[in-house]
Design an enzyme around this catalytic site. Structure first.
Site, PDB file in Angstrom:
ATOM      1  N   GLY A   1      32.002  43.696  33.336  1.00  0.00           N
ATOM      2  CA  GLY A   1      32.565  42.499  32.938  1.00  0.00           C
ATOM      3  C   GLY A   1      34.003  42.805  32.884  1.00  0.00           C
ATOM      4  CB  CYS A   2      36.923  41.343  30.636  1.00  0.00           C
ATOM      5  SG  CYS A   2      38.478  41.621  30.564  1.00  0.00           S
ATOM      6  CG  PHE A   3      39.668  44.910  34.722  1.00  0.00           C
ATOM      7  CD1 PHE A   3      40.443  44.199  34.227  1.00  0.00           C
ATOM      8  CD2 PHE A   3      39.497  44.966  36.296  1.00  0.00           C
ATOM      9  CE1 PHE A   3      41.156  43.508  34.785  1.00  0.00           C
ATOM     10  CE2 PHE A   3      40.358  43.965  36.966  1.00  0.00           C
ATOM     11  CZ  PHE A   3      41.192  43.211  36.251  1.00  0.00           C
TER      12      PHE A   3
ATOM     13  CB  CYS B   1      36.378  44.503  27.224  1.00  0.00           C
ATOM     14  SG  CYS B   1      37.047  42.606  26.790  1.00  0.00           S
TER      15      CYS B   1
ATOM     16  CE1 TYR C   1      38.115  37.077  27.851  1.00  0.00           C
ATOM     17  CE2 TYR C   1      38.317  39.511  27.202  1.00  0.00           C
ATOM     18  CZ  TYR C   1      37.752  38.671  28.261  1.00  0.00           C
ATOM     19  OH  TYR C   1      36.688  38.911  29.158  1.00  0.00           O
TER      20      TYR C   1
END
Length: 214
Positions: A32-34, A36, A187
């Site tokens: 997912g979101c790099f 994180c 976020y």
């Protein structure tokens, strides 16, 4: 009687020996979101560096605006010291920090570009990655959808994405004119990443990571 080496030279040789015994390895992981994934894995003992980027597609030099159209996912490249953490253990931790049951993305980020995957760089890594997937699948009762795919070229993301979670640079976001670090905290909380991981994994979730932003 043997002559003693000067202390400074002896210390230098000892340092060289320590460096040569450390085995550098690299892993490419999509979760997912790099931002994180970078924030989570960079805190692990033995991890030397984590770089956000793109991999898995068929286009050259992907950017944040077009990587998904080229078949790429958001990924991180992890450089680690295998004398301190093995590839298998790294993958095992990684799996327990994401939602391995979600094939449509990760958390609030939807679409192929945010879906999870492991990109082993050789047969040894592929074997270990599949073994860790099997362990995770057994722990969750056959719900794991994270694939182990073929070797992939890693393309680093734009500079502003790197270490976003701890950047003091201020930027205008939906959270106001705040530092990137504070925007990241908002976020991550808004996406419910940690709550979802705990819901999926329960006691199997990896507990050794500091809370987001700490």
């Amino acid at each position: 009687m043997k002559r003693m080496l000067p202390l400074s030279l002896a210390a230098l040789l000892a340092g060289v020996a320590a460096i040569t015994t450390a085995k550098a390895e690299t892993a490419i992981l999509a979760g997912g979101c790099f931002w994180c994934v970078e924030a989570d894995l960079e805190k692990l003992p033995g991890v030397r560096d984590v770089v956000s980027g793109y991999a898995g597609g068929n286009t050259q030099n992907p950017t944040y605006k077009n990587y998904e159209r080229g078949g790429h996912r958001e990924v991180v490249k992890v450089d680690f010291d295998e004398t301190k953490i093995s590839y298998a253990d790294l993958v095992g931790v990684f799996l327990r920090t994401i939602d391995v049951t979600d094939a449509g993305g990760q958390f609030c980020d939807r679409g192929f570009g945010y879906s999870s995957a492991i990109y082993p760089l050789d047969e040894a890594q592929a074997k270990q990655a599949k073994a860790e997937i099997a362990k995770a699948d057994k722990a969750l009762g056959g719900k794991v959808v994270t694939p182990v795919e073929g070797p992939a070229v890693f393309w680093p993301a734009e500079d502003y994405h790197q270490s976003y979670y701890k950047s003091p640079v201020r930027t205008l976001t939906r959270f106001g004119y705040v530092t990137r670090a504070d925007a990241y905290k908002g976020y991550r909380k808004g996406c419910g990443r940690d709550a979802r991981v705990n819901a999926v994994w329960g006691n199997e979730a990896y507990k050794g990571l500091p809370k987001a932003g700490s």
